[in-house]
Design an enzyme around this catalytic site. Sequence first.
Site, mmCIF file in Angstrom:
data_model
loop_
_atom_site.group_PDB
_atom_site.id
_atom_site.type_symbol
_atom_site.label_atom_id
_atom_site.label_comp_id
_atom_site.label_asym_id
_atom_site.label_seq_id
_atom_site.Cartn_x
_atom_site.Cartn_y
_atom_site.Cartn_z
ATOM 1 N N GLN A 40 2.947 10.058 1.677
ATOM 2 C CA GLN A 40 4.254 9.380 1.773
ATOM 3 C C GLN A 40 5.181 9.766 0.632
ATOM 4 O O GLN A 40 6.391 9.527 0.719
ATOM 5 C CB GLN A 40 4.073 7.858 1.785
ATOM 6 C CG GLN A 40 3.380 7.329 3.037
ATOM 7 C CD GLN A 40 3.238 5.826 2.997
ATOM 8 O OE1 GLN A 40 2.295 5.315 2.405
ATOM 9 N NE2 GLN A 40 4.170 5.112 3.609
ATOM 10 N N HIS A 55 -4.764 1.491 7.418
ATOM 11 C CA HIS A 55 -3.390 2.002 7.554
ATOM 12 C C HIS A 55 -3.168 3.160 6.568
ATOM 13 O O HIS A 55 -2.633 4.215 6.936
ATOM 14 C CB HIS A 55 -2.412 0.854 7.308
ATOM 15 C CG HIS A 55 -0.961 1.224 7.260
ATOM 16 N ND1 HIS A 55 -0.034 0.761 8.162
ATOM 17 C CD2 HIS A 55 -0.250 2.011 6.390
ATOM 18 C CE1 HIS A 55 1.162 1.253 7.866
ATOM 19 N NE2 HIS A 55 1.058 2.012 6.784
ATOM 20 N N GLU A 56 -3.609 2.967 5.310
ATOM 21 C CA GLU A 56 -3.418 4.026 4.294
ATOM 22 C C GLU A 56 -4.286 5.236 4.596
ATOM 23 O O GLU A 56 -3.859 6.386 4.422
ATOM 24 C CB GLU A 56 -3.741 3.501 2.893
ATOM 25 C CG GLU A 56 -2.949 2.289 2.433
ATOM 26 C CD GLU A 56 -1.473 2.362 2.714
ATOM 27 O OE1 GLU A 56 -0.921 3.473 2.808
ATOM 28 O OE2 GLU A 56 -0.866 1.292 2.847
ATOM 29 N N GLY A 110 0.848 -1.195 0.000
ATOM 30 C CA GLY A 110 0.000 0.000 0.000
ATOM 31 C C GLY A 110 0.877 1.236 0.000
ATOM 32 O O GLY A 110 2.059 1.168 0.364
ATOM 33 N N CYS A 121 5.616 -0.162 7.638
ATOM 34 C CA CYS A 121 5.296 1.054 6.891
ATOM 35 C C CYS A 121 6.538 1.486 6.136
ATOM 36 O O CYS A 121 7.631 1.519 6.710
ATOM 37 C CB CYS A 121 4.855 2.168 7.846
ATOM 38 S SG CYS A 121 4.416 3.698 7.003
ATOM 39 N N LEU A 122 6.361 1.840 4.860
ATOM 40 C CA LEU A 122 7.496 2.274 4.050
ATOM 41 C C LEU A 122 8.095 3.572 4.591
ATOM 42 O O LEU A 122 9.243 3.900 4.284
ATOM 43 C CB LEU A 122 7.071 2.438 2.583
ATOM 44 C CG LEU A 122 6.653 1.128 1.903
ATOM 45 C CD1 LEU A 122 6.004 1.406 0.553
ATOM 46 C CD2 LEU A 122 7.850 0.193 1.747
ATOM 47 N N HIS A 179 -2.750 7.542 7.011
ATOM 48 C CA HIS A 179 -1.737 8.445 6.435
ATOM 49 C C HIS A 179 -2.382 9.743 5.956
ATOM 50 O O HIS A 179 -1.760 10.807 6.013
ATOM 51 C CB HIS A 179 -1.030 7.784 5.246
ATOM 52 C CG HIS A 179 0.100 6.859 5.619
ATOM 53 N ND1 HIS A 179 1.222 7.283 6.288
ATOM 54 C CD2 HIS A 179 0.281 5.532 5.390
ATOM 55 C CE1 HIS A 179 2.060 6.254 6.449
ATOM 56 N NE2 HIS A 179 1.506 5.177 5.918
HETATM 57 O O1 GNR Z 1 3.942 -2.530 2.715
HETATM 58 C C1 GNR Z 1 3.235 -2.396 3.721
HETATM 59 N N1 GNR Z 1 2.896 -3.484 4.461
HETATM 60 C C2 GNR Z 1 1.932 -3.465 5.461
HETATM 61 C C3 GNR Z 1 1.866 -4.578 6.310
HETATM 62 C C4 GNR Z 1 0.904 -4.616 7.308
HETATM 63 C C5 GNR Z 1 0.033 -3.557 7.465
HETATM 64 C C6 GNR Z 1 0.112 -2.449 6.646
HETATM 65 C C7 GNR Z 1 1.052 -2.404 5.646
HETATM 66 S S1 GNR Z 1 1.123 -1.028 4.595
HETATM 67 C C8 GNR Z 1 2.807 -1.034 4.136
HETATM 68 C C9 GNR Z 1 3.108 0.021 3.087
HETATM 69 C C10 GNR Z 1 2.867 1.396 3.665
HETATM 70 O O2 GNR Z 1 3.622 1.991 4.376
HETATM 71 N N2 GNR Z 1 1.729 1.958 3.385
HETATM 72 O O3 GNR Z 1 1.426 3.168 3.894
HETATM 73 NI NI NI Z 2 2.439 3.259 5.792
#
Ligand code: GNR
Ligand code: NI
Length: 175
Positions: free
Chosen positions: A51, A136-137, A46, A94-95, A140
């Site tokens: 980001q 999660h997204e 995601g 999270c990246l 952000h």
């Molecule tokens: O790559 C991602 N893996 C992930 C694993 C578990 C829960 C959420 C994520 S999202 C993350 C990529 C990211 O930072 N998205 O904002």
């Molecule tokens: Ni993230």
Amino acid sequence: MAKLSIITAPDPRLKLKAKPVGTVDTEIRQLMDDMLETMYAAPGIGLAAPQVGVLKRVLVLDIAPSGEPRQPLRVADPQIVWAADEDATYEEGCLSLPEHYADVARPAAVKVRFRDYDNALIELDAEGLLATCLQHEMDHLEGVLFVDHISALKRNIILRKLVKARKLAAADADA
Ligand code: GNR
Ligand code: NI
């Protein structure tokens, strides 16, 4: 298509609220495609526009296992219209917090309304990893990171390690 660079914490831009898109036009479609290319290259499942330094309510997702056909999801102006009472816990990454992971509890299922690539209004029922990743997204877009859902102690450990890692990387670049 173009690959964008991903911002890492603690960067103040990750704490800002993103602005609604309204209509998915050519410019937003280009952003969605560039974000997907960036996400696949990272690799991640995601990516939200803040980001990559764009304060717009846009996110992309693909939870298909690697080696299987891609299932990209392009999302603008998402809203949660229903959430399950039950929580599910996943180990999240999270990246923007590279190499750090923590268990986060969120509603196990959600119904999300959004605009797609063609500006159509879509309602999606999500559960499991898709529900977690969507939330999660969407966090952000509000300037919220997964570490904001865990204890202050664990959050500060992760954030301090990121500051240290960045200082080491900067020193290496100087040498
Ligand atoms: O790559 C991602 N893996 C992930 C694993 C578990 C829960 C959420 C994520 S999202 C993350 C990529 C990211 O930072 N998205 O904002
Ligand atoms: Ni993230």
